[in-house]
Design a protein around this motif. Structure first.
Motif, PDB file in Angstrom:
ATOM      1  N   MET A   1    -120.861 -73.631   6.493  1.00 57.16           N
ATOM      2  CA  MET A   1    -119.644 -73.630   7.302  1.00 57.16           C
ATOM      3  C   MET A   1    -118.951 -72.275   7.161  1.00 57.16           C
ATOM      4  O   MET A   1    -118.546 -71.882   6.067  1.00 57.16           O
ATOM      5  N   ARG A   2    -118.852 -71.542   8.243  1.00 56.95           N
ATOM      6  CA  ARG A   2    -118.190 -70.239   8.244  1.00 56.95           C
ATOM      7  C   ARG A   2    -116.705 -70.436   8.517  1.00 56.95           C
ATOM      8  O   ARG A   2    -116.324 -70.942   9.566  1.00 56.95           O
ATOM      9  N   VAL A   3    -115.874 -70.023   7.552  1.00 58.37           N
ATOM     10  CA  VAL A   3    -114.428 -70.230   7.651  1.00 58.37           C
ATOM     11  C   VAL A   3    -113.747 -68.884   7.852  1.00 58.37           C
ATOM     12  O   VAL A   3    -113.950 -67.940   7.080  1.00 58.37           O
ATOM     13  N   GLY A   4    -112.925 -68.791   8.892  1.00 58.20           N
ATOM     14  CA  GLY A   4    -112.194 -67.564   9.174  1.00 58.20           C
ATOM     15  C   GLY A   4    -110.719 -67.714   8.874  1.00 58.20           C
ATOM     16  O   GLY A   4    -110.146 -68.801   8.987  1.00 58.20           O
ATOM     17  N   LEU A   5    -110.090 -66.601   8.487  1.00 64.41           N
ATOM     18  CA  LEU A   5    -108.659 -66.599   8.186  1.00 64.41           C
ATOM     19  C   LEU A   5    -107.966 -65.561   9.067  1.00 64.41           C
ATOM     20  O   LEU A   5    -108.375 -64.401   9.113  1.00 64.41           O
ATOM     21  N   ILE A   6    -106.929 -66.004   9.775  1.00 63.71           N
ATOM     22  CA  ILE A   6    -106.145 -65.125  10.637  1.00 63.71           C
ATOM     23  C   ILE A   6    -104.713 -65.092  10.104  1.00 63.71           C
ATOM     24  O   ILE A   6    -104.152 -66.130   9.735  1.00 63.71           O
ATOM     25  N   VAL A   7    -104.129 -63.904  10.061  1.00 63.88           N
ATOM     26  CA  VAL A   7    -102.705 -63.757   9.725  1.00 63.88           C
ATOM     27  C   VAL A   7    -102.083 -62.857  10.782  1.00 63.88           C
ATOM     28  O   VAL A   7    -102.771 -62.093  11.458  1.00 63.88           O
ATOM     29  N   ASP A   8    -100.766 -62.919  10.929  1.00 63.73           N
ATOM     30  CA  ASP A   8    -100.113 -62.033  11.893  1.00 63.73           C
ATOM     31  C   ASP A   8     -99.605 -60.775  11.196  1.00 63.73           C
ATOM     32  O   ASP A   8     -99.707 -60.634   9.973  1.00 63.73           O
ATOM     33  N   SER A   9     -99.063 -59.860  11.983  1.00 64.84           N
ATOM     34  CA  SER A   9     -98.688 -58.541  11.464  1.00 64.84           C
ATOM     35  C   SER A   9     -97.488 -58.560  10.535  1.00 64.84           C
ATOM     36  O   SER A   9     -97.170 -57.536   9.925  1.00 64.84           O
ATOM     37  N   ALA A  10     -96.810 -59.687  10.403  1.00 59.61           N
ATOM     38  CA  ALA A  10     -95.723 -59.780   9.430  1.00 59.61           C
ATOM     39  C   ALA A  10     -96.247 -59.992   8.019  1.00 59.61           C
ATOM     40  O   ALA A  10     -95.480 -59.936   7.056  1.00 59.61           O
ATOM     41  N   CYS A  11     -97.541 -60.207   7.885  1.00 57.06           N
ATOM     42  CA  CYS A  11     -98.176 -60.455   6.589  1.00 57.06           C
ATOM     43  C   CYS A  11     -98.486 -59.121   5.921  1.00 57.06           C
ATOM     44  O   CYS A  11     -99.254 -58.321   6.452  1.00 57.06           O
ATOM     45  N   ASP A  12     -97.906 -58.895   4.758  1.00 58.32           N
ATOM     46  CA  ASP A  12     -98.119 -57.628   4.051  1.00 58.32           C
ATOM     47  C   ASP A  12     -99.193 -57.780   2.981  1.00 58.32           C
ATOM     48  O   ASP A  12     -99.027 -58.542   2.016  1.00 58.32           O
ATOM     49  N   LEU A  13    -100.284 -57.034   3.163  1.00 58.01           N
ATOM     50  CA  LEU A  13    -101.390 -56.983   2.210  1.00 58.01           C
ATOM     51  C   LEU A  13    -101.958 -55.571   2.233  1.00 58.01           C
ATOM     52  O   LEU A  13    -101.873 -54.879   3.250  1.00 58.01           O
ATOM     53  N   PRO A  14    -102.572 -55.126   1.137  1.00 51.60           N
ATOM     54  CA  PRO A  14    -103.253 -53.832   1.175  1.00 51.60           C
ATOM     55  C   PRO A  14    -104.342 -53.830   2.250  1.00 51.60           C
ATOM     56  O   PRO A  14    -105.082 -54.811   2.389  1.00 51.60           O
ATOM     57  N   HIS A  15    -104.433 -52.738   2.992  1.00 50.92           N
ATOM     58  CA  HIS A  15    -105.413 -52.665   4.081  1.00 50.92           C
ATOM     59  C   HIS A  15    -106.828 -52.901   3.573  1.00 50.92           C
ATOM     60  O   HIS A  15    -107.616 -53.616   4.216  1.00 50.92           O
ATOM     61  N   GLU A  16    -107.167 -52.323   2.439  1.00 49.36           N
ATOM     62  CA  GLU A  16    -108.537 -52.454   1.929  1.00 49.36           C
ATOM     63  C   GLU A  16    -108.846 -53.897   1.559  1.00 49.36           C
ATOM     64  O   GLU A  16    -109.961 -54.388   1.772  1.00 49.36           O
ATOM     65  N   PHE A  17    -107.870 -54.621   1.013  1.00 49.28           N
ATOM     66  CA  PHE A  17    -108.062 -56.031   0.682  1.00 49.28           C
ATOM     67  C   PHE A  17    -108.319 -56.835   1.951  1.00 49.28           C
ATOM     68  O   PHE A  17    -109.219 -57.687   1.996  1.00 49.28           O
ATOM     69  N   THR A  18    -107.547 -56.568   2.982  1.00 50.75           N
ATOM     70  CA  THR A  18    -107.721 -57.254   4.260  1.00 50.75           C
ATOM     71  C   THR A  18    -109.094 -56.972   4.848  1.00 50.75           C
ATOM     72  O   THR A  18    -109.793 -57.880   5.314  1.00 50.75           O
ATOM     73  N   ARG A  19    -109.507 -55.703   4.806  1.00 53.03           N
ATOM     74  CA  ARG A  19    -110.796 -55.300   5.387  1.00 53.03           C
ATOM     75  C   ARG A  19    -111.958 -55.916   4.624  1.00 53.03           C
ATOM     76  O   ARG A  19    -112.890 -56.473   5.224  1.00 53.03           O
ATOM     77  N   GLN A  20    -111.923 -55.824   3.308  1.00 49.00           N
ATOM     78  CA  GLN A  20    -113.029 -56.325   2.498  1.00 49.00           C
ATOM     79  C   GLN A  20    -113.218 -57.828   2.640  1.00 49.00           C
ATOM     80  O   GLN A  20    -114.346 -58.327   2.532  1.00 49.00           O
ATOM     81  N   ASN A  21    -112.128 -58.551   2.879  1.00 52.20           N
ATOM     82  CA  ASN A  21    -112.204 -60.007   2.959  1.00 52.20           C
ATOM     83  C   ASN A  21    -112.285 -60.530   4.394  1.00 52.20           C
ATOM     84  O   ASN A  21    -112.251 -61.744   4.609  1.00 52.20           O
ATOM     85  N   GLY A  22    -112.412 -59.629   5.355  1.00 57.35           N
ATOM     86  CA  GLY A  22    -112.602 -60.045   6.741  1.00 57.35           C
ATOM     87  C   GLY A  22    -111.436 -60.811   7.332  1.00 57.35           C
ATOM     88  O   GLY A  22    -111.634 -61.645   8.234  1.00 57.35           O
ATOM     89  N   ILE A  23    -110.223 -60.548   6.877  1.00 57.87           N
ATOM     90  CA  ILE A  23    -109.052 -61.221   7.437  1.00 57.87           C
ATOM     91  C   ILE A  23    -108.762 -60.658   8.825  1.00 57.87           C
ATOM     92  O   ILE A  23    -108.714 -59.444   9.013  1.00 57.87           O
ATOM     93  N   VAL A  24    -108.586 -61.536   9.787  1.00 60.52           N
ATOM     94  CA  VAL A  24    -108.317 -61.126  11.164  1.00 60.52           C
ATOM     95  C   VAL A  24    -106.812 -60.980  11.356  1.00 60.52           C
ATOM     96  O   VAL A  24    -106.035 -61.858  10.956  1.00 60.52           O
TER      97      VAL A  24
END
Length: 316
Positions: A1-24
């Motif tokens: 089961m492939r699970v995706g996670l989406i957050v909006d632009s109000a969500c503050d996270l390091p860019h590299e963390f977001t990229r490495q974990n495939g967060i949309v």
């Protein structure tokens, strides 16, 4: 089961963390003076905003949620064709239309996703859930990081949803606004009366910098200081002490509407980093995104962690 996670632009996270974990990233439209920008968490664009001073006083800045139609297009293009299950975590619905628009888009997608999956050569059903994070900024980032850990546990989709929704009520957030007048003016334009004129006046007249603390987006002043650096040190000491006492998720999320040079010089940051290192906690440190900075004002700070019930004053 492939699970995706989406957050909006109000969500503050390091860019590299977001990229490495495939967060949309679900973008937000930012309007500054007579220019329109799409905030998609591009770190180069964010740094440019700070360097050019586009978020400083003198610039009229507002944010606008993507419409249900825009969100639907993103879901059909980037989510339905990549995942079997998707969770979209939005900034608290009490502060934005993103949750409502994303929910409307999800309902439409669930009725029409089959064609998109067939064109992509995918079999099987698709399911999706839009979740009100009840958070802002770093709090939303913390929820996303915790959700990724839960996804790795290979839970059923219902169990995953329940665990995520339960954690939203266990997030504690500290906010240090740099300019109360900025917040009051933005609140006034939105029709939000949560920041009084009197409080904003005192903040400027007496150079008061408050620490706002609470669960989720609902907070109260727990400290009033005469200098920003004193308020920052109080928050860092609180977070370091709370880390040592134990957290419910091994992350502390900290976002700052400052240059990286200013962020690295924040008083108490080294103590917090040391406490995190000693206790197996990852400090997710980021430059506050465009959307967040427009909402709360440049130069502000937001810190979030997940813990059992406590109060800020327990650690002062």
């Amino acid at each position: 089961m492939r699970v995706g996670l989406i957050v909006d632009s109000a969500c503050d996270l390091p860019h590299e963390f977001t990229r490495q974990n495939g967060i949309v990233i679900l973008p937000v439209t930012a309007r500054i003076d007579d220019q329109t920008y799409i905030d998609d968490h591009d770190p180069v664009k964010t740094a440019e905003f700070y360097e050019r001073g586009l978020l400083q006083k003198g610039h009229h800045a507002e944010t606008e949620a993507f419409s249900a139609e825009q969100i639907q297009d993103l879901f059909l293009k980037d989510i339905v064709t990549r995942y079997d299950v998707a969770f979209c975590e939005t900034v608290t619905r009490s502060r934005s239309l993103i949750f409502d628009n994303a929910t409307e888009a999800m309902n439409s997608v669930m009725a029409h996703y089959q064609e998109a999956r067939e064109k992509a050569g995918l079999d099987g059903r698709f399911s999706m859930r839009v979740i009100d994070s009840k958070q802002i900024f770093a709090g939303q980032g913390l929820l996303a990081a915790h959700t990724l850990r839960l996804i790795d546990e290979n839970l059923s989709k219902n169990a995953l949803r329940n665990r995520v929704e339960d954690f939203t009520d266990r997030i504690y957030t500290c906010v240090i606004p740099r300019d109360l007048h900025y917040i009051r003016e933005r609140a006034r334009r939105r029709g939000d009366k949560s920041v009084s004129w009197f409080g904003a006046f005192l903040g400027k007249a007496l150079n008061i910098t408050p620490v706002i603390f609470g669960q989720g987006a609902e907070g109260r002043p727990v400290a009033k200081t005469r200098r920003f650096d004193v308020a920052v040190e109080k928050v860092m000491q609180y977070a370091a002490s709370r880390v040592r006492d134990g957290l419910l998720s091994p992350y502390v999320c900290l976002s700052c509407g400052l240059s990286w040079e200013e962020i690295n010089a924040l008083p108490g940051l080294d103590e917090l980093k040391a406490a995190c290192d000693e206790n197996g906690v990852q400090l997710l440190l980021s430059q506050m995104g465009i959307t967040s900075s427009i909402y709360i004002g440049p130069g502000s700070l937001c810190l979030s962690l997940g813990a059992e019930a406590h109060d800020f004053t327990d650690y002062q």
